[in-house]
Design a protein around this motif. Structure first.
Motif, mmCIF file in Angstrom:
data_model
loop_
_atom_site.group_PDB
_atom_site.id
_atom_site.type_symbol
_atom_site.label_atom_id
_atom_site.label_comp_id
_atom_site.label_asym_id
_atom_site.label_seq_id
_atom_site.Cartn_x
_atom_site.Cartn_y
_atom_site.Cartn_z
ATOM 1 N N UNK A 236 34.637 35.683 35.195
ATOM 2 C CA UNK A 236 34.827 36.074 33.801
ATOM 3 C C UNK A 236 33.749 37.062 33.382
ATOM 4 N N UNK A 237 32.504 36.850 33.807
ATOM 5 C CA UNK A 237 31.446 37.816 33.505
ATOM 6 C C UNK A 237 31.774 39.204 34.057
ATOM 7 N N UNK A 238 32.525 39.252 35.150
ATOM 8 C CA UNK A 238 32.907 40.541 35.741
ATOM 9 C C UNK A 238 34.189 41.110 35.151
ATOM 10 N N UNK A 239 34.898 40.321 34.347
ATOM 11 C CA UNK A 239 36.162 40.770 33.792
ATOM 12 C C UNK A 239 37.291 40.763 34.794
ATOM 13 N N UNK A 240 37.138 39.990 35.885
ATOM 14 C CA UNK A 240 38.190 39.924 36.898
ATOM 15 C C UNK A 240 39.355 39.065 36.400
ATOM 16 N N UNK A 241 40.558 39.542 36.651
ATOM 17 C CA UNK A 241 41.754 38.844 36.202
ATOM 18 C C UNK A 241 42.002 37.584 37.017
ATOM 19 N N UNK A 242 42.523 36.558 36.369
ATOM 20 C CA UNK A 242 42.984 35.337 37.018
ATOM 21 C C UNK A 242 44.478 35.217 36.756
ATOM 22 N N UNK A 243 45.265 35.114 37.831
ATOM 23 C CA UNK A 243 46.712 35.015 37.642
ATOM 24 C C UNK A 243 47.043 33.756 36.850
ATOM 25 N N UNK A 244 47.956 33.910 35.908
ATOM 26 C CA UNK A 244 48.277 32.835 34.981
ATOM 27 C C UNK A 244 47.522 32.973 33.677
ATOM 28 N N UNK A 245 46.525 33.843 33.650
ATOM 29 C CA UNK A 245 45.740 34.108 32.446
ATOM 30 C C UNK A 245 45.832 35.593 32.072
ATOM 31 N N UNK A 246 45.228 36.468 32.887
ATOM 32 C CA UNK A 246 45.252 37.906 32.583
ATOM 33 C C UNK A 246 46.378 38.645 33.300
ATOM 34 N N UNK A 247 47.010 37.997 34.244
ATOM 35 C CA UNK A 247 48.177 38.537 34.938
ATOM 36 C C UNK A 247 49.211 37.430 35.043
ATOM 37 N N UNK A 248 50.476 37.794 34.894
ATOM 38 C CA UNK A 248 51.559 36.820 35.047
ATOM 39 C C UNK A 248 52.863 37.592 35.150
ATOM 40 N N UNK A 249 53.955 36.861 35.300
ATOM 41 C CA UNK A 249 55.255 37.531 35.369
ATOM 42 C C UNK A 249 55.639 38.148 34.037
ATOM 43 N N UNK A 250 54.904 37.825 32.969
ATOM 44 C CA UNK A 250 55.140 38.425 31.656
ATOM 45 C C UNK A 250 54.015 39.368 31.237
ATOM 46 N N UNK A 251 53.059 39.596 32.125
ATOM 47 C CA UNK A 251 51.952 40.505 31.852
ATOM 48 C C UNK A 251 51.929 41.560 32.945
ATOM 49 N N UNK A 252 51.949 42.820 32.563
ATOM 50 C CA UNK A 252 51.995 43.911 33.533
ATOM 51 C C UNK A 252 50.592 44.443 33.831
ATOM 52 N N UNK A 253 50.436 45.145 34.961
ATOM 53 C CA UNK A 253 49.139 45.760 35.258
ATOM 54 C C UNK A 253 48.744 46.827 34.252
ATOM 55 N N UNK A 254 49.706 47.442 33.589
ATOM 56 C CA UNK A 254 49.384 48.435 32.555
ATOM 57 C C UNK A 254 48.683 47.742 31.388
ATOM 58 N N UNK A 255 49.190 46.594 30.990
ATOM 59 C CA UNK A 255 48.580 45.837 29.899
ATOM 60 C C UNK A 255 47.227 45.268 30.319
ATOM 61 N N UNK A 256 47.102 44.869 31.584
ATOM 62 C CA UNK A 256 45.912 44.184 32.077
ATOM 63 C C UNK A 256 44.837 45.131 32.602
ATOM 64 N N UNK A 257 44.988 46.422 32.375
ATOM 65 C CA UNK A 257 44.030 47.423 32.866
ATOM 66 C C UNK A 257 43.884 47.365 34.387
ATOM 67 N N UNK A 258 44.974 47.035 35.063
ATOM 68 C CA UNK A 258 44.975 46.981 36.522
ATOM 69 C C UNK A 258 45.789 48.113 37.124
ATOM 70 N N UNK A 259 46.000 49.165 36.348
ATOM 71 C CA UNK A 259 46.772 50.304 36.838
ATOM 72 C C UNK A 259 46.135 50.998 38.024
ATOM 73 N N UNK A 260 44.814 50.786 38.212
ATOM 74 C CA UNK A 260 44.129 51.361 39.374
ATOM 75 C C UNK A 260 44.631 50.760 40.682
ATOM 76 N N UNK A 261 45.314 49.624 40.598
ATOM 77 C CA UNK A 261 45.867 48.978 41.795
ATOM 78 C C UNK A 261 47.341 49.318 41.978
ATOM 79 N N UNK A 262 47.788 50.379 41.346
ATOM 80 C CA UNK A 262 49.174 50.830 41.457
ATOM 81 C C UNK A 262 49.194 52.223 42.069
ATOM 82 N N UNK A 263 50.000 52.412 43.115
ATOM 83 C CA UNK A 263 50.174 53.730 43.727
ATOM 84 C C UNK A 263 51.243 54.491 42.968
ATOM 85 N N UNK A 264 50.841 55.115 41.871
ATOM 86 C CA UNK A 264 51.805 55.727 40.952
ATOM 87 C C UNK A 264 52.638 56.830 41.596
#
Length: 369
Positions: A236-264
């Motif tokens: 949490x101090x690092x801001x790392x996402x935990x699935x079920x909290x900051x990522x889920x089937x209803x939360x996208x990487x765009x919303x979660x600032x995880x777009x860097x892990x997408x090969x656009x």
């Protein structure tokens, strides 16, 4: 009552006096000597975590790497054999089925480390897309996973003759010699704490002696075994996402600032069309950090307001007391229409009391990976 899975070294955790809790269907050690003490050991010296609950799956056969690259979000073509990559398995809406690490062994072999509860879903999704000749095998209980994290982590691995001078997200195979027996392990320079560290994967049957060897070197350097509690405060101090909290089937990487892990630029991956559309339009909510300036521990589910008693603009997804900063911190999704930026003030409703906070761009503390 559903029976919980026990890891390969549950007996050793009990002998160390660990407290346990359910996580992802597994009986997990939460703490041995106290979350804050274990947290500080990782930040200042070294900690050893048993994260054998993490999933393991093997994608094998001609075109295995190509299958992973046309299904998972990140661009596997950007790395070479011997490197690992953080990536996402998305659904057709762009939501995240799971976030995972992909180890590129070669064109015909990719080893995956998903989250505990999502392993079967990832295996099913890739199996359904696999061409003839490519198999996706669940190896969840064939390997253990131990995380060695902290400034002294390289010294721990070096003392055991394991590879330690690797680039971030590189992996290599080695052996741990215990009582004349040679235990093969895979070592990857990665982790979930923000400190320099490694994840060591022994065979399930070898997990006990490998843990013993690692723990001996960790304690020799003033480090500690660490549990799920410290793992959560550190991430949490690092801001790392935990699935079920900051990522889920209803939360996208765009919303979660995880777009860097997408090969656009890739022509194909699960959820591509939905994610590109959301990226172009802009998300309705976005993940950010909150740091309490008043007294109070922020928790998941707490409502965020523009100011005390003002309009509700979001919700905390993870929250804790930061042992490093000595104050409450949280990750939260905030409405983008609110136009908030780092340094802006908000309040969080903690059991009916408005706790003043400022908006922070994670990480909350410096990374040393």
């Amino acid at each position: 009552m559903t029976e919980l899975f026990a890891g390969p070294i549950a007996d050793r955790h009990r002998a160390l006096g660990a407290t346990f809790a359910e996580f992802g269907g597994w009986d997990m050690p939460v703490s041995y000597s106290g979350t804050s003490v274990e947290h500080q050991a990782v930040r200042e010296k070294v900690g050893l975590f048993d994260v054998s609950h993490l999933g393991k799956a093997l994608v094998a056969g001609p075109g295995a790497a190509a299958l992973v690259n046309r299904t998972l979000s990140n661009d596997l073509a950007k790395i070479v054999p011997g490197k690992a990559q953080y990536t996402l398995c998305c659904n057709e809406r762009g939501g995240v089925i799971d976030d995972l690490i992909a180890y590129l062994v070669g064109d015909d072999e990719v080893f995956l480390v998903p989250n505990a509860a999502n392993t079967a879903a990832v295996v099913a999704a890739l199996s359904a897309a696999a061409p003839d000749g490519v198999t996706v095998t669940d190896q969840h209980r064939e390997y253990g996973v131990f995380a060695v994290q902290g400034p002294e982590a390289p010294a721990v691995l070096h003392a055991l003759g394991l590879p330690s001078e690797m680039e971030y997200m590189a992996f290599a195979d080695g052996t741990v010699d215990v009582d004349g027996a040679s235990c093969p392990v895979r070592v990857c320079r990665t982790g979930y704490t923000g400190e320099r560290g490694y994840e060591v994967l022994p065979r399930w049957a070898d997990a006990g002696p490998v843990w013993d060897a690692l723990l001996g070197e960790v304690t020799e350097r003033g480090g500690l075994p660490a549990g799920l509690g410290a793992r959560d405060t550190l991430r949490t101090e690092m801001g790392y996402a935990l699935h079920g909290h900051e990522l889920s089937e209803d939360i996208t990487p765009v919303q979660a600032r995880s777009g860097w892990a997408v090969g656009w630029k890739k022509p194909e991956f699960f959820g591509r069309e939905a994610l590109i559309a959301e990226r172009e339009q802009g998300p309705a909510r976005r993940l950010t950090g909150l740091k309490a300036t008043g007294r109070g521990v922020l928790r998941a589910g707490c409502t965020v307001h523009l100011y005390p008693g003002g309009e509700a603009i979001g919700e905390c997804t993870s929250g804790t007391f930061s042992p490093t900063l000595k104050t409450g911190i949280a990750l939260a999704f905030l409405d983008t229409l609110a136009g908030l930026k780092a340094g802006d003030e908000v309040s969080v409703d903690v059991r009916g009391r408005a706790v003043p906070c400022i908006v922070v761009d994670p990480p909350f503390v410096e990374s040393h990976v």
